[in-house]
Write an enzyme that holds these catalytic residues in place. Sequence first.
Site, PDB file in Angstrom:
ATOM      1  N   ASN A 154     -15.413  -8.396  21.629  1.00 29.57           N
ATOM      2  CA  ASN A 154     -15.822  -8.235  23.028  1.00 29.57           C
ATOM      3  C   ASN A 154     -14.569  -7.898  23.824  1.00 29.57           C
ATOM      4  O   ASN A 154     -13.729  -8.764  24.054  1.00 29.57           O
ATOM      5  CB  ASN A 154     -16.461  -9.551  23.521  1.00 29.57           C
ATOM      6  N   LYS A 187     -14.291  -7.199  26.855  1.00 31.97           N
ATOM      7  CA  LYS A 187     -14.381  -7.626  28.263  1.00 31.97           C
ATOM      8  C   LYS A 187     -13.876  -6.486  29.172  1.00 31.97           C
ATOM      9  O   LYS A 187     -14.058  -5.331  28.817  1.00 31.97           O
ATOM     10  CB  LYS A 187     -13.615  -8.943  28.460  1.00 31.97           C
ATOM     11  N   HIS A 219     -23.465 -13.815  28.167  1.00 33.00           N
ATOM     12  CA  HIS A 219     -22.086 -14.300  28.004  1.00 33.00           C
ATOM     13  C   HIS A 219     -21.771 -15.309  29.115  1.00 33.00           C
ATOM     14  O   HIS A 219     -22.220 -15.150  30.247  1.00 33.00           O
ATOM     15  CB  HIS A 219     -21.101 -13.129  28.039  1.00 33.00           C
ATOM     16  N   GLU A 271     -19.278 -15.735  30.879  1.00 32.84           N
ATOM     17  CA  GLU A 271     -18.657 -15.160  32.092  1.00 32.84           C
ATOM     18  C   GLU A 271     -19.727 -14.553  33.002  1.00 32.84           C
ATOM     19  O   GLU A 271     -19.591 -14.580  34.227  1.00 32.84           O
ATOM     20  CB  GLU A 271     -17.583 -14.137  31.688  1.00 32.84           C
ATOM     21  N   GLU A 305     -20.646 -19.953  21.931  1.00 32.72           N
ATOM     22  CA  GLU A 305     -19.306 -19.881  22.516  1.00 32.72           C
ATOM     23  C   GLU A 305     -19.107 -21.040  23.495  1.00 32.72           C
ATOM     24  O   GLU A 305     -19.509 -20.941  24.660  1.00 32.72           O
ATOM     25  CB  GLU A 305     -19.129 -18.562  23.271  1.00 32.72           C
ATOM     26  N   GLY A 341     -10.824 -18.112  25.800  1.00 33.93           N
ATOM     27  CA  GLY A 341      -9.589 -17.676  26.458  1.00 33.93           C
ATOM     28  C   GLY A 341      -8.606 -18.807  26.715  1.00 33.93           C
ATOM     29  O   GLY A 341      -7.639 -18.640  27.459  1.00 33.93           O
ATOM     30  N   SER A 375     -11.507 -18.383  21.362  1.00 37.46           N
ATOM     31  CA  SER A 375     -10.142 -18.464  20.809  1.00 37.46           C
ATOM     32  C   SER A 375     -10.123 -18.347  19.286  1.00 37.46           C
ATOM     33  O   SER A 375      -9.310 -18.983  18.616  1.00 37.46           O
ATOM     34  CB  SER A 375      -9.439 -19.742  21.266  1.00 37.46           C
TER      35      SER A 375
HETATM   36  P1  13P Z   1     -11.558 -15.308  23.400  1.00 39.45           P
HETATM   37  O1  13P Z   1     -11.620 -14.943  21.944  1.00 39.45           O
HETATM   38  O2  13P Z   1     -10.549 -14.473  24.158  1.00 39.45           O
HETATM   39  O3  13P Z   1     -11.412 -16.776  23.605  1.00 39.45           O
HETATM   40  O4  13P Z   1     -12.974 -14.895  24.031  1.00 39.45           O
HETATM   41  C1  13P Z   1     -14.123 -15.284  23.388  1.00 39.45           C
HETATM   42  C2  13P Z   1     -15.259 -14.592  24.026  1.00 39.45           C
HETATM   43  O5  13P Z   1     -15.606 -14.863  25.169  1.00 39.45           O
HETATM   44  C3  13P Z   1     -15.946 -13.542  23.260  1.00 39.45           C
HETATM   45  O6  13P Z   1     -17.121 -13.150  23.885  1.00 39.45           O
END
Ligand code: 13P
Length: 258
Positions: free
Chosen positions: A10, A12, A103, A105, A175, A181, A221
Amino acid sequence: MTRKSVVAGNWKMNLTLKEGVDLSTNLCQMLSKKPLKSIKKDMEVILFTPFIHLPEVVKIVKGVENVFAGAQNCYSKPSGAYTGEVSASMIRSTEATHVLIGHSERRSLFSEKDEFLAEKVSTALDNDLKVVFCCGENLNERENGNHFEVVNKQIYNGLFWLDEEQFHNIIIAYEPVWAIGTGKTASPEQAQEMHKYIRGLIEKKYGENVSDNISILYGGSCNSKNAEELFENNDVDGGLIGGASLKPAEFFKIIQSF
Ligand code: 13P
């Protein structure tokens, strides 16, 4: 049908168009030297790119077996006066095959609620897109011991109105928000425990045949150092990778962690 192993990236809101093209080209070069099927049988890679990158990335992955491109979001309505939004049919018209829905976010920064996400799932499936549906608790919810309840509700509201045939086009990504992150990964035991719980929910609702075949990915992560210990758990079928998917060599190492 057999359960697929999946490593998805992803991106982002990162990378210019050129950077995204370079990344996908690099990755596909590595995968043409070491094809996915030589790493693991029934394995897929999906790149969730920004909308802008999607048509180019679709062209790049086209010649590489079991590598797909998808969008990170879609709007809930099929078309109309929704300035700035992108529909599932537009995504499908690029020949992309997947879309990420729910997601954390999107849930937290854009206030997307379960019912709205269910509408997105519906329009995505209507347009022949496969859905990677995200769920996961925040730190507070984990510390209060509510994590199972939170994930149960997200899955129940977002997905459990689907019929069995529709459900075959779903992949779930667990997740935990506190791991995204932050550099703080769920332990392999925590991931396995939640994945097993999710598979159990699916078994109760749709039966063993469906629950055995659905891929459940871990995200948060995940990197080349911890991927192997996460992926070796029975109910962890791969990963949804954020930061570590932005570097082709690192992402390729994660793919090889099975
Ligand atoms: P990270 O791997 O940067 O922690 O992000 C995970 C994520 O949100 C994948 O959709």
